[in-house]
Motif scaffolding. Structure first.
Motif, PDB file in Angstrom:
ATOM      1  N   TRP A   1      -8.990 -17.274 -28.933  1.00 29.95           N
ATOM      2  CA  TRP A   1      -9.579 -17.135 -27.599  1.00 29.95           C
ATOM      3  C   TRP A   1     -10.914 -17.859 -27.519  1.00 29.95           C
ATOM      4  O   TRP A   1     -11.196 -18.556 -26.534  1.00 29.95           O
ATOM      5  N   ARG A   2     -11.740 -17.731 -28.552  1.00 34.05           N
ATOM      6  CA  ARG A   2     -13.051 -18.385 -28.539  1.00 34.05           C
ATOM      7  C   ARG A   2     -12.916 -19.899 -28.502  1.00 34.05           C
ATOM      8  O   ARG A   2     -13.619 -20.585 -27.757  1.00 34.05           O
ATOM      9  N   VAL A   3     -12.000 -20.438 -29.315  1.00 34.62           N
ATOM     10  CA  VAL A   3     -11.809 -21.889 -29.342  1.00 34.62           C
ATOM     11  C   VAL A   3     -11.262 -22.385 -28.010  1.00 34.62           C
ATOM     12  O   VAL A   3     -11.778 -23.345 -27.418  1.00 34.62           O
ATOM     13  N   LEU A   4     -10.223 -21.721 -27.508  1.00 34.12           N
ATOM     14  CA  LEU A   4      -9.596 -22.210 -26.279  1.00 34.12           C
ATOM     15  C   LEU A   4     -10.516 -22.045 -25.074  1.00 34.12           C
ATOM     16  O   LEU A   4     -10.544 -22.908 -24.188  1.00 34.12           O
ATOM     17  N   SER A   5     -11.280 -20.975 -25.013  1.00 42.32           N
ATOM     18  CA  SER A   5     -12.199 -20.810 -23.879  1.00 42.32           C
ATOM     19  C   SER A   5     -13.284 -21.881 -23.902  1.00 42.32           C
ATOM     20  O   SER A   5     -13.659 -22.422 -22.857  1.00 42.32           O
ATOM     21  N   ALA A   6     -13.785 -22.221 -25.097  1.00 46.29           N
ATOM     22  CA  ALA A   6     -14.782 -23.285 -25.208  1.00 46.29           C
ATOM     23  C   ALA A   6     -14.212 -24.617 -24.734  1.00 46.29           C
ATOM     24  O   ALA A   6     -14.872 -25.376 -24.013  1.00 46.29           O
TER      25      ALA A   6
ATOM     26  N   GLY B   1      -4.156 -25.667 -34.765  1.00 37.28           N
ATOM     27  CA  GLY B   1      -2.720 -25.718 -35.041  1.00 37.28           C
ATOM     28  C   GLY B   1      -1.982 -24.526 -34.448  1.00 37.28           C
ATOM     29  O   GLY B   1      -0.885 -24.679 -33.890  1.00 37.28           O
ATOM     30  N   ARG B   2      -2.563 -23.336 -34.561  1.00 34.66           N
ATOM     31  CA  ARG B   2      -1.925 -22.149 -33.990  1.00 34.66           C
ATOM     32  C   ARG B   2      -1.895 -22.228 -32.469  1.00 34.66           C
ATOM     33  O   ARG B   2      -0.900 -21.837 -31.840  1.00 34.66           O
ATOM     34  N   LEU B   3      -2.959 -22.727 -31.872  1.00 31.59           N
ATOM     35  CA  LEU B   3      -2.997 -22.860 -30.413  1.00 31.59           C
ATOM     36  C   LEU B   3      -1.944 -23.851 -29.922  1.00 31.59           C
ATOM     37  O   LEU B   3      -1.299 -23.623 -28.891  1.00 31.59           O
ATOM     38  N   ARG B   4      -1.767 -24.936 -30.635  1.00 30.50           N
ATOM     39  CA  ARG B   4      -0.776 -25.936 -30.229  1.00 30.50           C
ATOM     40  C   ARG B   4       0.627 -25.345 -30.226  1.00 30.50           C
ATOM     41  O   ARG B   4       1.451 -25.695 -29.383  1.00 30.50           O
TER      42      ARG B   4
ATOM     43  N   ILE C   1       0.626 -23.209 -26.819  1.00 27.85           N
ATOM     44  CA  ILE C   1       0.486 -23.824 -25.488  1.00 27.85           C
ATOM     45  C   ILE C   1       1.112 -25.209 -25.409  1.00 27.85           C
ATOM     46  O   ILE C   1       1.171 -25.801 -24.328  1.00 27.85           O
ATOM     47  N   GLY C   2       1.574 -25.743 -26.524  1.00 26.94           N
ATOM     48  CA  GLY C   2       2.158 -27.079 -26.528  1.00 26.94           C
ATOM     49  C   GLY C   2       1.276 -28.051 -27.281  1.00 26.94           C
ATOM     50  O   GLY C   2       0.049 -28.078 -27.082  1.00 26.94           O
ATOM     51  N   ALA C   3       1.886 -28.854 -28.114  1.00 27.32           N
ATOM     52  CA  ALA C   3       1.139 -29.742 -29.004  1.00 27.32           C
ATOM     53  C   ALA C   3       0.319 -30.782 -28.262  1.00 27.32           C
ATOM     54  O   ALA C   3      -0.730 -31.223 -28.743  1.00 27.32           O
ATOM     55  N   THR C   4       0.783 -31.209 -27.075  1.00 23.95           N
ATOM     56  CA  THR C   4       0.096 -32.298 -26.381  1.00 23.95           C
ATOM     57  C   THR C   4      -1.096 -31.835 -25.556  1.00 23.95           C
ATOM     58  O   THR C   4      -1.853 -32.658 -25.049  1.00 23.95           O
ATOM     59  N   MET C   5      -1.295 -30.526 -25.412  1.00 23.20           N
ATOM     60  CA  MET C   5      -2.374 -30.046 -24.550  1.00 23.20           C
ATOM     61  C   MET C   5      -3.735 -30.038 -25.246  1.00 23.20           C
ATOM     62  O   MET C   5      -4.770 -29.935 -24.592  1.00 23.20           O
TER      63      MET C   5
END
Length: 221
Positions: free
Chosen positions: A155-160, A195-198, A201-205
């Motif tokens: 959450w911290r990484v994606l929100s940033a 890597g976990r986020l990809r 939500i999809g690798a290309t995002m």
């Protein structure tokens, strides 16, 4: 998101820090003005909560020093009294918002989220990038309109990344905004989280800018 909390009341500081961490914020706590002034001037934070009545160096002095050194992080001041003169002194020193003790921690959290969102240049609560939507006021994510479940670090990484969508954020800055100051950070930690986020939500995002960092982008479905 990483927050600096400068508060000398140990009980209050502990309660605020626990509530913020429960909302997935990273929190560093300073118990006097000297330590708070140093941390705010040398570390990356998204927002600071600053008590005005501090030992060693009062909050107004700390804030003036930050602004004189061009430290731009949003600052919410805590005042022990409902006196107008104290609030005016805080705002003249460069404060962005205030709360009078005692307050509900839920209100503090909402105000901090609003400060972070506005500092990133977003007038509205919801930030979108392609299939991804981030409600910066509620702290929730949706992918294709469905709730997205994330760990605290994810959450911290994606929100940033979302608050500066389409802009590359340096890897080192991401580390500073994700982990608390006393954390033992592995050199590959950000890459693992990305890597976990990809996968979610999809690798290309999330694009890698080689040698620089990462950015979230509309990508391809």
């Amino acid at each position: 998101m990483r927050i600096l909390l400068v508060e000398d009341d140990a009980t209050l500081a502990d309660g605020i820090a626990r509530a913020l961490r429960a909302e997935r914020f990273a929190v560093d706590v300073a118990v006097n003005g000297e330590d708070g002034a140093h941390l705010g001037a040398t570390e990356h934070y998204d927002v600071a909560v600053l008590d005005l009545g501090l030992p060693k160096k009062d909050g107004v002095t700390v804030l003036r020093e930050w602004r004189a050194a061009s430290v731009r992080l949003p600052v919410l001041i805590l005042t022990a009294r409902d006196g107008w003169s104290e609030k005016v002194a805080g705002f003249k020193a460069g404060a962005d918002d205030y709360l009078t003790k005692s307050f509900r921690v839920e209100e503090l959290i909402m105000r901090l989220r609003a400060l972070v969102r506005r500092a990133a240049g977003h007038a509205g609560a919801v930030v979108t990038c392609g299939r991804l939507a981030f409600d910066a006021q509620l702290g929730t994510f949706e992918l294709d309109g469905l709730p997205l479940k994330l760990t605290a670090l994810e959450w911290r990484v994606l929100s940033a990344l979302m608050l500066r969508a389409e802009i590359v954020i340096d890897r080192g800055e991401l580390i500073e905004r994700v982990y608390e100051g006393d954390a033992d950070v592995d050199s590959n930690s950000v890459e693992v989280i990305i890597g976990r986020l990809r996968k979610k939500i999809g690798a290309t995002m999330i694009e890698t800018a080689r040698g620089r960092g990462y950015r979230v982008t509309a990508g391809e479905p």
